[in-house]
Design a protein around this motif. Sequence first.
Motif, PDB file in Angstrom:
ATOM      1  N   UNK A 281      50.316  41.356  45.049  1.00 54.56           N
ATOM      2  CA  UNK A 281      50.753  40.726  43.804  1.00 54.56           C
ATOM      3  C   UNK A 281      50.472  39.225  43.908  1.00 54.56           C
ATOM      4  N   UNK A 282      49.790  38.686  42.903  1.00 52.68           N
ATOM      5  CA  UNK A 282      49.433  37.266  42.916  1.00 52.68           C
ATOM      6  C   UNK A 282      50.100  36.539  41.750  1.00 52.68           C
ATOM      7  N   UNK A 283      50.328  35.232  41.956  1.00 50.76           N
ATOM      8  CA  UNK A 283      50.889  34.421  40.871  1.00 50.76           C
ATOM      9  C   UNK A 283      49.817  33.572  40.185  1.00 50.76           C
ATOM     10  N   UNK A 284      48.554  33.908  40.456  1.00 55.58           N
ATOM     11  CA  UNK A 284      47.450  33.254  39.742  1.00 55.58           C
ATOM     12  C   UNK A 284      46.305  34.240  39.586  1.00 55.58           C
ATOM     13  N   UNK A 285      45.622  34.158  38.463  1.00 51.79           N
ATOM     14  CA  UNK A 285      44.484  35.044  38.217  1.00 51.79           C
ATOM     15  C   UNK A 285      43.343  34.727  39.175  1.00 51.79           C
ATOM     16  N   UNK A 286      43.179  33.443  39.475  1.00 47.33           N
ATOM     17  CA  UNK A 286      42.077  33.018  40.329  1.00 47.33           C
ATOM     18  C   UNK A 286      42.187  33.631  41.728  1.00 47.33           C
ATOM     19  N   UNK A 287      43.416  33.781  42.213  1.00 47.11           N
ATOM     20  CA  UNK A 287      43.606  34.377  43.537  1.00 47.11           C
ATOM     21  C   UNK A 287      43.135  35.826  43.553  1.00 47.11           C
ATOM     22  N   UNK A 288      43.375  36.529  42.474  1.00 43.08           N
ATOM     23  CA  UNK A 288      42.897  37.913  42.398  1.00 43.08           C
ATOM     24  C   UNK A 288      41.378  37.956  42.314  1.00 43.08           C
ATOM     25  N   UNK A 289      40.783  37.013  41.591  1.00 43.49           N
ATOM     26  CA  UNK A 289      39.326  36.995  41.433  1.00 43.49           C
ATOM     27  C   UNK A 289      38.598  36.849  42.766  1.00 43.49           C
ATOM     28  N   UNK A 290      39.215  36.183  43.738  1.00 45.81           N
ATOM     29  CA  UNK A 290      38.531  35.954  45.024  1.00 45.81           C
ATOM     30  C   UNK A 290      38.976  36.956  46.095  1.00 45.81           C
ATOM     31  N   UNK A 291      39.761  37.950  45.693  1.00 50.19           N
ATOM     32  CA  UNK A 291      40.173  39.000  46.631  1.00 50.19           C
ATOM     33  C   UNK A 291      38.986  39.929  46.883  1.00 50.19           C
ATOM     34  N   UNK A 292      38.535  39.989  48.129  1.00 44.73           N
ATOM     35  CA  UNK A 292      37.352  40.776  48.473  1.00 44.73           C
ATOM     36  C   UNK A 292      37.534  42.273  48.269  1.00 44.73           C
ATOM     37  N   UNK A 293      38.771  42.734  48.226  1.00 40.50           N
ATOM     38  CA  UNK A 293      39.017  44.161  48.056  1.00 40.50           C
ATOM     39  C   UNK A 293      38.800  44.627  46.619  1.00 40.50           C
ATOM     40  N   UNK A 294      38.909  43.717  45.671  1.00 45.15           N
ATOM     41  CA  UNK A 294      38.843  44.083  44.252  1.00 45.15           C
ATOM     42  C   UNK A 294      37.390  44.259  43.819  1.00 45.15           C
ATOM     43  N   UNK A 295      37.082  45.436  43.278  1.00 49.69           N
ATOM     44  CA  UNK A 295      35.745  45.705  42.748  1.00 49.69           C
ATOM     45  C   UNK A 295      35.640  45.322  41.271  1.00 49.69           C
ATOM     46  N   UNK A 296      36.649  45.696  40.498  1.00 51.94           N
ATOM     47  CA  UNK A 296      36.604  45.506  39.048  1.00 51.94           C
ATOM     48  C   UNK A 296      37.959  44.997  38.563  1.00 51.94           C
ATOM     49  N   UNK A 297      37.915  44.063  37.617  1.00 55.18           N
ATOM     50  CA  UNK A 297      39.127  43.471  37.053  1.00 55.18           C
ATOM     51  C   UNK A 297      39.323  43.964  35.627  1.00 55.18           C
TER      52      UNK A 297
ATOM     53  N   UNK B 272      41.736  60.262  40.726  1.00 54.36           N
ATOM     54  CA  UNK B 272      41.725  60.332  42.189  1.00 54.36           C
ATOM     55  C   UNK B 272      40.872  59.250  42.821  1.00 54.36           C
ATOM     56  N   UNK B 273      39.783  58.880  42.164  1.00 56.36           N
ATOM     57  CA  UNK B 273      38.842  57.924  42.757  1.00 56.36           C
ATOM     58  C   UNK B 273      39.220  56.472  42.477  1.00 56.36           C
ATOM     59  N   UNK B 274      40.337  56.237  41.785  1.00 51.64           N
ATOM     60  CA  UNK B 274      40.747  54.878  41.430  1.00 51.64           C
ATOM     61  C   UNK B 274      41.874  54.387  42.325  1.00 51.64           C
ATOM     62  N   UNK B 275      41.751  53.149  42.809  1.00 57.28           N
ATOM     63  CA  UNK B 275      42.804  52.477  43.565  1.00 57.28           C
ATOM     64  C   UNK B 275      43.216  51.203  42.834  1.00 57.28           C
ATOM     65  N   UNK B 276      44.489  51.031  42.581  1.00 60.42           N
ATOM     66  CA  UNK B 276      44.980  49.744  42.085  1.00 60.42           C
ATOM     67  C   UNK B 276      45.397  48.942  43.310  1.00 60.42           C
ATOM     68  N   UNK B 277      44.614  47.896  43.633  1.00 60.17           N
ATOM     69  CA  UNK B 277      44.832  47.170  44.888  1.00 60.17           C
ATOM     70  C   UNK B 277      45.449  45.788  44.686  1.00 60.17           C
ATOM     71  N   UNK B 278      45.397  45.251  43.446  1.00 55.49           N
ATOM     72  CA  UNK B 278      45.946  43.905  43.229  1.00 55.49           C
ATOM     73  C   UNK B 278      46.285  43.703  41.760  1.00 55.49           C
ATOM     74  N   UNK B 279      47.361  42.960  41.520  1.00 56.30           N
ATOM     75  CA  UNK B 279      47.744  42.588  40.159  1.00 56.30           C
ATOM     76  C   UNK B 279      48.100  41.106  40.165  1.00 56.30           C
ATOM     77  N   UNK B 280      47.994  40.482  38.985  1.00 57.05           N
ATOM     78  CA  UNK B 280      48.288  39.053  38.912  1.00 57.05           C
ATOM     79  C   UNK B 280      48.945  38.696  37.593  1.00 57.05           C
ATOM     80  N   UNK B 281      49.915  37.771  37.702  1.00 58.65           N
ATOM     81  CA  UNK B 281      50.592  37.213  36.536  1.00 58.65           C
ATOM     82  C   UNK B 281      50.894  35.755  36.851  1.00 58.65           C
ATOM     83  N   UNK B 282      51.070  34.952  35.816  1.00 55.84           N
ATOM     84  CA  UNK B 282      51.494  33.570  36.046  1.00 55.84           C
ATOM     85  C   UNK B 282      52.919  33.531  36.607  1.00 55.84           C
ATOM     86  N   UNK B 283      53.627  34.638  36.435  1.00 54.72           N
ATOM     87  CA  UNK B 283      55.002  34.774  36.917  1.00 54.72           C
ATOM     88  C   UNK B 283      54.997  35.728  38.116  1.00 54.72           C
TER      89      UNK B 283
END
Length: 324
Positions: free
Chosen positions: A56-72, A29-40
């Motif tokens: 959904x991102x096409x680069x890992x780096x874009x997900x890394x700088x997403x302010x909403x993401x707490x943990x990858x 319940x306390x987990x949110x999946x807010x972003x995913x990334x693939x080269x494709x």
Amino acid sequence: MKNKDRINWGIIGLGNIANQFASDLLLIEEANLVAVASRNFVKANDFAKQYNCQKAYDSYEALFVDDQVDIVYIATPHDSHAELSIKALESGKHVLCEKPLSLSYKDAVRMTEASKKYNRFFMEAFWTRFMPSVKEVLEKVNHGIIGEVNYVKADFAFYADEASGGRLFDKNLGGGALYDIGVYPLFLSYILLGIPKEIIAKSVCNENGIDLQTSMILNYENAQAILNASIVSESDMKAVIGGTQGHIQLNAPWFMADGYSIVKDNQEKIVCLPNLGKGYTHEAIECHDCIRNNQMESQFWSHQNSLELSKIVEEIKLQIKLPF
């Protein structure tokens, strides 16, 4: 983040394991999946839709700088774990990285040092350590329920078609039995018996030098572990922990056991402990607890635990002459 009600996850590397992990996140319940990334991007977009994820991102780096993401959660092939984990930590993200941490002890050290440098939680995703059955068995063993443990037998084996290719048989991606699944029986021996005095390892390898099957004997002061990993054969995948006053058997497949049995004084006690979902839930919940308490590592699977296991695996890698 200590009082944050929900923890926001990002996932990179959207293969089979990532799908299982994402399915389990839906049960928390306390987990949110807010972003995913693939080269494709098509793959990322399809994955996001499947799990009701908005980004959904096409680069890992874009997900890394997403302010909403707490943990990858890093579920990419083994060879990329080190660099991607360090980049995520540098970007201010907490990290759960799939096992093995890396293909070398040196890189494993770099990863744990980055966690400390950037003051972010970091853990190797050894989901087995957080399974209710494994946690309870370890507690009982530590309380001497079967006396002194002097024998561990564990294997992990399945048949994969080498002709079909894929990551398992690609040396550039860290393929082979040892790094993909051999780390599991080694993990069990480590949490029960610690660091061995001597390691003897032998492998059957293909023409590219990838180990198809590896058998290992770990010698301790007063104990032995007999371990095997194979990607070209099947086994019952039960684990036995033998002691001076009885033995414990983890249900198959032992690395995600839903219970265990204790045989002592000619009597057998059967214990059922189902996992929540497939079982990735338990390590995710541990991540949440650690993040909320501003911990950089878990007390149940610490940086030191990962480094010591990595050193054991590296010794075997050198013995069987793996080409990475």
